[in-house]
Structures are given as structure tokens and as C-alpha cells.
Design an enzyme around this catalytic site. Structure first.
Site, PDB file in Angstrom:
ATOM      1  N   GLU A   1      -0.356  -9.831  -1.716  1.00 51.08           N
ATOM      2  CA  GLU A   1      -1.781 -10.106  -1.905  1.00 51.08           C
ATOM      3  C   GLU A   1      -2.154  -9.967  -3.378  1.00 51.08           C
ATOM      4  O   GLU A   1      -2.948 -10.750  -3.911  1.00 51.08           O
ATOM      5  CB  GLU A   1      -2.605  -9.144  -1.052  1.00 51.08           C
TER       6      GLU A   1
ATOM      7  N   ALA B   1       0.823  -1.211   0.000  1.00 47.69           N
ATOM      8  CA  ALA B   1       0.000   0.000   0.000  1.00 47.69           C
ATOM      9  C   ALA B   1       0.856   1.259   0.000  1.00 47.69           C
ATOM     10  O   ALA B   1       1.994   1.264   0.474  1.00 47.69           O
ATOM     11  CB  ALA B   1      -0.924   0.000   1.211  1.00 47.69           C
TER      12      ALA B   1
ATOM     13  N   GLU C   1       2.479  -6.293   7.544  1.00 44.35           N
ATOM     14  CA  GLU C   1       1.558  -5.298   8.097  1.00 44.35           C
ATOM     15  C   GLU C   1       1.525  -5.289   9.617  1.00 44.35           C
ATOM     16  O   GLU C   1       1.274  -4.248  10.240  1.00 44.35           O
ATOM     17  CB  GLU C   1       0.132  -5.545   7.570  1.00 44.35           C
TER      18      GLU C   1
ATOM     19  N   GLY D   1       0.468  -5.644   0.427  1.00 44.49           N
ATOM     20  CA  GLY D   1      -0.489  -5.635  -0.670  1.00 44.49           C
ATOM     21  C   GLY D   1       0.099  -6.127  -1.973  1.00 44.49           C
ATOM     22  O   GLY D   1      -0.623  -6.592  -2.852  1.00 44.49           O
TER      23      GLY D   1
END
Length: 201
Positions: free
Chosen positions: A112, A68, A132, A109
Site C-alpha cells: 500500500e 504493519a 491481510e 502495508g
């Protein structure tokens, strides 16, 4: 022979019948709204093109994708379409094989994002992590669901609760890493042998 067009934060090129989408948000290809938007549009372009048989997702520079964009936290950009989960859904729902080509790091992310692809190829030195927890948050774009399916609950919990990176070579043999590339990960990902194998699944 490759033809292509360059947008601000994501590149799109055609290599024969393979579309390559390259994240281009230096230095670490964070998932800023502008990059998410361009990559999402590129996926739609590739899916709509009857000449494209498969799509390769990769990163330029120092990372596949490091996750992110922290500078967009607590701003409307975080929840503006396409969110990270929307981009991942575009990969997952593509009727054409989507292959993540991971050359350096896929973090948070970014991992992911790769988990949403149908197939993952990595260089031997690539590092994967969901760090995270070190920011006091949990993976928010499907990692809590997809990672256990890929590596098992015990390994996934260790990665999510510890946040430490894992070498791609240590994950080979699980659904997380399908192949290790010897040299050029994009060439490996878009090879005729591998795309034909995916199309036959």
C-alpha cells in the site's frame, strides 16, 4: 557524491539532486510508529529542499517493507500520527516525483505504501502481496482502492482474497510496476532518464 544523515529507523541521503529514503527497521522493515515518523519527516525535508528534484523510497536488508508492525496492534501507536495512511498521503501529495524502489518484498502495508508513490521500479525477483486476509482483516491503508486502479478489479480481488504473492515481472505492464531493474533497483529508480520522464508528466 552522496551526503546523508542516519536516524534510528529511516535513513536519508542525497545523491546529487535525488533524495533517497531507506526504511531501516530490520529484519523486515515493518511500519512501526518510529519508522513512520522518521520517514514522514524525511519526505517533508526533501519536499522543502529546492535542490531535490525527486524522492526514492526503498528498504534496507531483506524487504522494501513487509507491512504493519503487529506488535503495535491494539496499542495507541497504531492510531498515532503519522499513521500509515498519513505517510502514504505524504508520498501521493508530494509535488516532486516519489519513486518506490522494491528490491525484495512489498507486503500488506508495504505494498500500500508503494502504491502511494507516483512510480514503481522493482527487481525481477521482487514479490508483492496483500496477505491481510490470512489474519482475518482487510487492507486498511488504501489498498482496496489503489490496487484495483493499478491492476484491475479481477486481479486485485484475487490478490486481496487469496493473499498470495505475485512476482513483479508478472505485473509489469500494469500501473503497479513501471519498470523492472536489471541489477541495482535504487540506481535504476534515481537515474536521470527516469526522473526526467516523471517530471515531464
Amino acid at each position: 557524491f552522496a551526503i546523508g544523515k542516519i536516524m534510528a529507523l529511516a535513513d536519508y541521503s542525497l545523491h546529487g539532486d535525488i533524495a533517497v529514503i531507506r526504511f531501516n527497521n530490520p529484519p523486515m522493515n515493518t511500519l512501526a510508529l518510529a519508522m513512520r515518523t522518521e520517514a514522514y519527516e524525511h519526505v517533508k525535508t526533501a519536499v522543502a529542499d529546492p535542490a531535490v528534484k525527486a524522492i526514492v523510497i526503498t528498504g534496507g536488508g531483506r524487504a522494501y517493507c513487509s507491512g504493519a508492525e503487529i506488535r503495535e496492534f491494539n496499542t495507541p501507536k497504531t492510531t498515532t500520527f503519522p499513521m500509515s495512511k498519513d505517510l502514504i498521503a505524504a508520498f501521493e501529495e508530494s509535488p516532486k516525483p516519489v519513486i518506490a524502489a522494491i528490491h525484495c518484498v512489498a507486503m500488506g502495508g508495504g505494498l500500500e505504501n508503494a502504491l502511494g508513490c507516483h512510480y514503481r521500479v522493482a527487481l525481477a525477483g521482487a514479490q508483492l502481496a496483500l496477505p491481510e486476509v490470512k489474519l482475518g482483516i482487510l487492507p486498511g491503508a488504501g489498498g482496496t482502492q489503489r490496487l484495483p486502479r493499478a491492476v484491475g478489479v479481477e486481479k486485485a480481488l484475487a490478490m486481496m482474497l487469496g493473499g498470495e504473492p505475485e512476482a513483479a515481472t508478472a505485473l509489469l505492464g500494469t500501473p503497479l510496476i513501471d519498470r523492472i531493474a536489471a541489477t541495482n533497483v535504487v540506481d535504476e529508480a534515481r537515474s536521470e532518464e527516469h526522473t526526467s520522464e516523471l517530471q515531464s508528466r
